[in-house]
Design an enzyme around this catalytic site. Sequence first.
Site, PDB file in Angstrom:
ATOM      1  N   GLY A  91     -21.290  -6.775  -0.899  1.00  0.00           N
ATOM      2  CA  GLY A  91     -19.834  -6.707  -0.925  1.00  0.00           C
ATOM      3  C   GLY A  91     -19.394  -5.480  -1.690  1.00  0.00           C
ATOM      4  N   SER A 150     -17.591  -2.982  -4.434  1.00  0.00           N
ATOM      5  CA  SER A 150     -17.586  -3.017  -5.893  1.00  0.00           C
ATOM      6  C   SER A 150     -16.367  -3.782  -6.399  1.00  0.00           C
ATOM      7  CB  SER A 150     -17.569  -1.590  -6.452  1.00  0.00           C
ATOM      8  OG  SER A 150     -18.755  -0.905  -6.112  1.00  0.00           O
ATOM      9  N   ARG A 156     -16.388 -21.476  11.269  1.00  0.00           N
ATOM     10  CA  ARG A 156     -16.120 -22.773  10.637  1.00  0.00           C
ATOM     11  C   ARG A 156     -17.174 -23.817  10.974  1.00  0.00           C
ATOM     12  NH1 ARG A 156     -10.037 -24.441  11.733  1.00  0.00           N
ATOM     13  NH2 ARG A 156     -10.656 -26.025  10.202  1.00  0.00           N
ATOM     14  N   ASP A 178     -26.992  -4.853  -8.973  1.00  0.00           N
ATOM     15  CA  ASP A 178     -26.406  -3.555  -8.637  1.00  0.00           C
ATOM     16  C   ASP A 178     -27.252  -2.775  -7.634  1.00  0.00           C
ATOM     17  OD1 ASP A 178     -24.308  -1.602  -8.898  1.00  0.00           O
ATOM     18  OD2 ASP A 178     -25.764  -0.350  -9.954  1.00  0.00           O
ATOM     19  N   ILE A 211     -15.915  -7.035  -6.238  1.00  0.00           N
ATOM     20  CA  ILE A 211     -15.640  -8.258  -5.482  1.00  0.00           C
ATOM     21  C   ILE A 211     -16.090  -9.506  -6.228  1.00  0.00           C
ATOM     22  CG2 ILE A 211     -17.808  -8.341  -4.190  1.00  0.00           C
ATOM     23  CD1 ILE A 211     -14.348  -8.987  -2.687  1.00  0.00           C
ATOM     24  N   GLY A 212     -17.036  -9.348  -7.184  1.00  0.00           N
ATOM     25  CA  GLY A 212     -17.493 -10.502  -7.961  1.00  0.00           C
ATOM     26  C   GLY A 212     -18.946 -10.877  -7.746  1.00  0.00           C
ATOM     27  N   LYS A 213     -19.750  -9.933  -7.299  1.00  0.00           N
ATOM     28  CA  LYS A 213     -21.167 -10.228  -7.038  1.00  0.00           C
ATOM     29  C   LYS A 213     -21.910 -10.596  -8.321  1.00  0.00           C
ATOM     30  CE  LYS A 213     -21.945  -6.192  -5.191  1.00  0.00           C
ATOM     31  NZ  LYS A 213     -20.569  -5.638  -5.257  1.00  0.00           N
ATOM     32  N   SER A 214     -21.750  -9.778  -9.353  1.00  0.00           N
ATOM     33  CA  SER A 214     -22.473 -10.028 -10.606  1.00  0.00           C
ATOM     34  C   SER A 214     -21.974 -11.288 -11.296  1.00  0.00           C
ATOM     35  CB  SER A 214     -22.334  -8.820 -11.542  1.00  0.00           C
ATOM     36  OG  SER A 214     -22.935  -7.670 -10.978  1.00  0.00           O
ATOM     37  N   HIS A 236     -27.107  -1.537  -2.377  1.00  0.00           N
ATOM     38  CA  HIS A 236     -26.179  -1.992  -3.413  1.00  0.00           C
ATOM     39  C   HIS A 236     -25.944  -3.486  -3.224  1.00  0.00           C
ATOM     40  CE1 HIS A 236     -22.858  -2.113  -6.199  1.00  0.00           C
ATOM     41  NE2 HIS A 236     -22.033  -2.545  -5.254  1.00  0.00           N
TER      42      HIS A 236
END
Length: 305
Positions: free
Chosen positions: A151, A153, A240, A175, A155-158, A136
């Site tokens: 990440g 579902s 960091r 997806d 979370i803002g991947k697409s 995924h």
Amino acid sequence: MGVLVKNLVEDLKLEVLNKGKDDIELNISDINRPGLQFSGFYNYFANERVQLIGKTEWSFLDVMSPELRKKRVAKFFQFETPCVIITRNLKPHKEVLENSRKYNRWLLNTSNISTRFTSKLMNYLDEKLAPETRLHGVLVDVYGIGILITGESGIGKSETALELIKRGHRLVADDAVDIKEIEGKLIGSSPYVTSGMLEVRGLGIIDVPSLYGLSSVLDIKTIGVIIHLEQWKKDQDYDRLGIDEINRDILNVPVRKITLPIRPGRNIAVIIEAAAANYRYNLNSNSSPVDTIGARMKEENLKNK
């Protein structure tokens, strides 16, 4: 699961001289040239491989007496082999054709020369027989680097992928990402059904090549970096300096994994661009920015002494 010989015939457009059983499979990509077997040597015979008769093997059979050729070919076909392929459109000897029918073996022909066909066949079998999995995520090409965005579902991947496409980068899969391990590399692609499609919550499914042009999509891409998106955690100690190299194993191949925390105001697409550029830089560089800073600090310390 192996590759059915009947599918090999169709995919590589081979001529069928004799049809064998429909359920015969190829399970390895290696090829055997049976010249030694035609000379009578069977101490070791890789009969589980594709048997390739090229100009050399054909000529060897051609100079034999009919009696010897009949004996050697009959011995060869007594062994279970997935298929026999003759190159250069060479006409099979009568004994080869007769024994392929007698033992119900696949006998095939190609117009390609042996070296060219060997390369084509091995590449085909390597791809078909490669270990594979489906993950995924979203796979994009950024500055020539395959970035697998993962990440949970929502979370803002697409949405991140859409922003990258708008910035001139290319979509491979959204997806669901099909991944194969070929010669130590992970090759990602999209399932046929969702190829070229991107699902954006609240907007629905968009046809990327129709909206952004054919150059906005790729069929396959080697995965170089995993970018994992997660919600910002106040008590989480995030890297960091970029010196904590973390890998994730996919099909026993380690891939560099970078975790990016999501919070308002962070432009994830721009950060992914920087990650891709930095990855490409590190491939060709012997020093990192941290090394440069360390060297400068040493210079400052020497000046202050």
